[in-house]
Design a protein around this motif. Sequence first.
Motif, short mmCIF file in Angstrom:
data_model
loop_
_atom_site.label_atom_id
_atom_site.label_comp_id
_atom_site.label_asym_id
_atom_site.label_seq_id
_atom_site.Cartn_x
_atom_site.Cartn_y
_atom_site.Cartn_z
N ARG A 196 16.43 14.40 -19.50
CA ARG A 196 17.18 15.52 -18.90
C ARG A 196 17.79 16.42 -19.96
NH1 ARG A 196 19.84 11.30 -14.63
NH2 ARG A 196 18.15 11.33 -13.08
N THR A 240 14.98 18.60 -21.55
CA THR A 240 14.36 19.59 -20.67
C THR A 240 15.38 20.53 -20.04
OG1 THR A 240 14.44 18.08 -18.77
CG2 THR A 240 12.46 18.03 -20.14
N ARG A 259 17.58 19.69 -17.84
CA ARG A 259 17.73 19.34 -16.43
C ARG A 259 18.89 18.39 -16.17
NH1 ARG A 259 13.34 20.67 -13.16
NH2 ARG A 259 11.57 21.57 -14.28
N HIS A 301 22.13 17.22 -14.81
CA HIS A 301 22.96 17.69 -13.70
C HIS A 301 24.36 17.09 -13.83
CE1 HIS A 301 24.20 18.92 -9.70
NE2 HIS A 301 24.57 17.68 -9.46
N MET A 343 18.38 25.61 -13.64
CA MET A 343 17.25 24.70 -13.71
C MET A 343 16.04 25.45 -14.26
SD MET A 343 18.42 21.83 -12.68
CE MET A 343 17.04 20.82 -12.23
#
Length: 243
Positions: free
Chosen positions: A77, A80, A82, A84, A241
Amino acid sequence: MTPPDPSEEGPADPIELIATVSHELRSPLTSIKGFTNLLISRWDGIAEDRKLELLEQIRLDADRVTRMLTELLDISRLETGRLHLSPRPVDLAALARSVVEKVALHEADLDATVTFADDVPEVVADADKLEQVLTNLVENAAKYGSPVGLVVEGAVADDGDAVVVAVTDRGEGIPPEDLPRVFERFFRREEGRPTGTGLGLWITRGLVEAHGGTVEATSTVGEGSTFRVTLPLSAPARPPMPS
């Protein structure tokens, strides 16, 4: 805003990553399997207090496996964009005390003090990710520094816009040549009781920077080390995102 890149050395080599994590997973999984088989095959012949010891070890090893798998997800994550975050008000003093209590379950020699200034306010952050950050720092301080005399301190930053949390140990300290590398991926010092993937501090830096904060290390050989996390009081901006 995309969170800062937690590393300048590029994406992790998949083969090296799999080899490293596979090696580290083998020990707790072997322990879980062995103790489970022992309990199943000899349940009636094992004393009740011994059963509790074995079950507690199984639980701790299962937690260790879970943490390593979480690290793998965090690597993906972070690289990339991503990751959260779920920001909410977090009482850092209470979180730090909870982390120390949990680490003490598998660090029997841990002697740690948690000291926060009375004026430290809550921060708006992802509590689970901050727990991961503090756990990494406290465990590293106990393993590579010393579990005795460890101190976790919290105070408002001089500018009043952030909170600073410092984890200090009284170990042998970090050699000057190693200090710039402690947040590098896969870097592990030979001092202390090195275990794990060598990814904990790299992930720690990524999680802190995703909150808009910073983490730094200082050390004096022969006296100990301090890892200092600075977190803004405002909620971190949620990165878009990737398409």
